[in-house]
Enzyme design. Structure first.
Site, PDB file in Angstrom:
ATOM      1  N   PRO A 129     -11.375  10.673  38.007  1.00  0.00           N
ATOM      2  CA  PRO A 129     -12.433  10.734  36.998  1.00  0.00           C
ATOM      3  C   PRO A 129     -13.816  11.154  37.506  1.00  0.00           C
ATOM      4  O   PRO A 129     -14.747  10.341  37.572  1.00  0.00           O
ATOM      5  CB  PRO A 129     -12.449   9.309  36.445  1.00  0.00           C
ATOM      6  CG  PRO A 129     -12.014   8.473  37.601  1.00  0.00           C
ATOM      7  CD  PRO A 129     -11.002   9.301  38.339  1.00  0.00           C
ATOM      8  N   CYS A 130     -13.963  12.425  37.798  1.00  0.00           N
ATOM      9  CA  CYS A 130     -15.262  12.932  38.235  1.00  0.00           C
ATOM     10  C   CYS A 130     -16.294  12.851  37.103  1.00  0.00           C
ATOM     11  O   CYS A 130     -17.497  12.881  37.363  1.00  0.00           O
ATOM     12  CB  CYS A 130     -15.135  14.343  38.788  1.00  0.00           C
ATOM     13  SG  CYS A 130     -14.267  15.493  37.725  1.00  0.00           S
ATOM     14  N   HIS A 131     -15.818  12.713  35.847  1.00  0.00           N
ATOM     15  CA  HIS A 131     -16.761  12.549  34.733  1.00  0.00           C
ATOM     16  C   HIS A 131     -17.529  11.236  34.832  1.00  0.00           C
ATOM     17  O   HIS A 131     -18.577  11.086  34.213  1.00  0.00           O
ATOM     18  CB  HIS A 131     -16.030  12.651  33.387  1.00  0.00           C
ATOM     19  CG  HIS A 131     -14.973  11.615  33.177  1.00  0.00           C
ATOM     20  ND1 HIS A 131     -13.696  11.748  33.692  1.00  0.00           N
ATOM     21  CD2 HIS A 131     -15.008  10.427  32.522  1.00  0.00           C
ATOM     22  CE1 HIS A 131     -12.986  10.694  33.347  1.00  0.00           C
ATOM     23  NE2 HIS A 131     -13.755   9.876  32.647  1.00  0.00           N
TER      24      HIS A 131
END
Length: 162
Positions: A129-131
């Site tokens: 989850p780079c978001h």
């Protein structure tokens, strides 16, 4: 090596899911920049078990039923990139971290910019989850899927966090 792919529609646009026979290799955006993630020998395959399971789990995530993914992953990158991507997997659902916090998590505070670069090449968006990584000032920055999609994902998690 030949990789299989299929497309799925989602609240953040059409996603291209890519896998070999053993593991998920990539989740790519509709607005994907050329060569952000380098993949070769792609063949569409609606019957790849890894892709079918990835599509199922992502659908559950978008519906608010799934907060953790349980998929075999193949992270193709440098040792440093892989270290950063593994750190992303440890960010809890509905929470955020800064680039500095990721650098601290991998034990290299001086690598904040390199962490940002590695995150920008994250091949398995949403799953890793780079978001959930934001700027030091709390603002949304740097997302391959676009800042509007980053906001959608963060709001989805905020709404569905248990």
């Amino acid at each position: 090596m030949t990789l299989n792919y299929l497309y799925m529609h989602s609240p953040v646009g059409r996603l291209q899911l890519v896998a070999d026979e053993q593991a998920l290799v990539a989740v790519l955006w509709e607005c994907e920049k050329a060569n952000r993630v380098r993949l070769h020998h792609l063949v569409e395959n609606q019957n790849n078990i890894i892709l079918i399971e990835t599509q199922k789990q992502l659908s559950e995530y978008f519906q608010g039923y799934r907060q953790r993914f349980d998929l075999p992953l193949k992270l193709n990158g440098t040792d440093f990139q892989q270290q950063v991507w593994r750190a992303l997997l440890n960010i809890p659902y509905g929470e955020t971290r800064t680039y500095k916090e990721i650098a601290l998590a991998i034990g290299n505070l001086k690598a904040v910019r390199a962490v940002g670069s590695a995150i920008g090449r994250n091949p398995i968006s949403i799953i890793a989850p780079c978001h959930r990584v934001i700027g030091a000032d709390g603002k949304l920055v740097g997302f391959a899927g676009g800042l509007a999609n980053k906001e959608i994902l963060l709001n989805l998690e905020k709404t569905n966090k248990i």
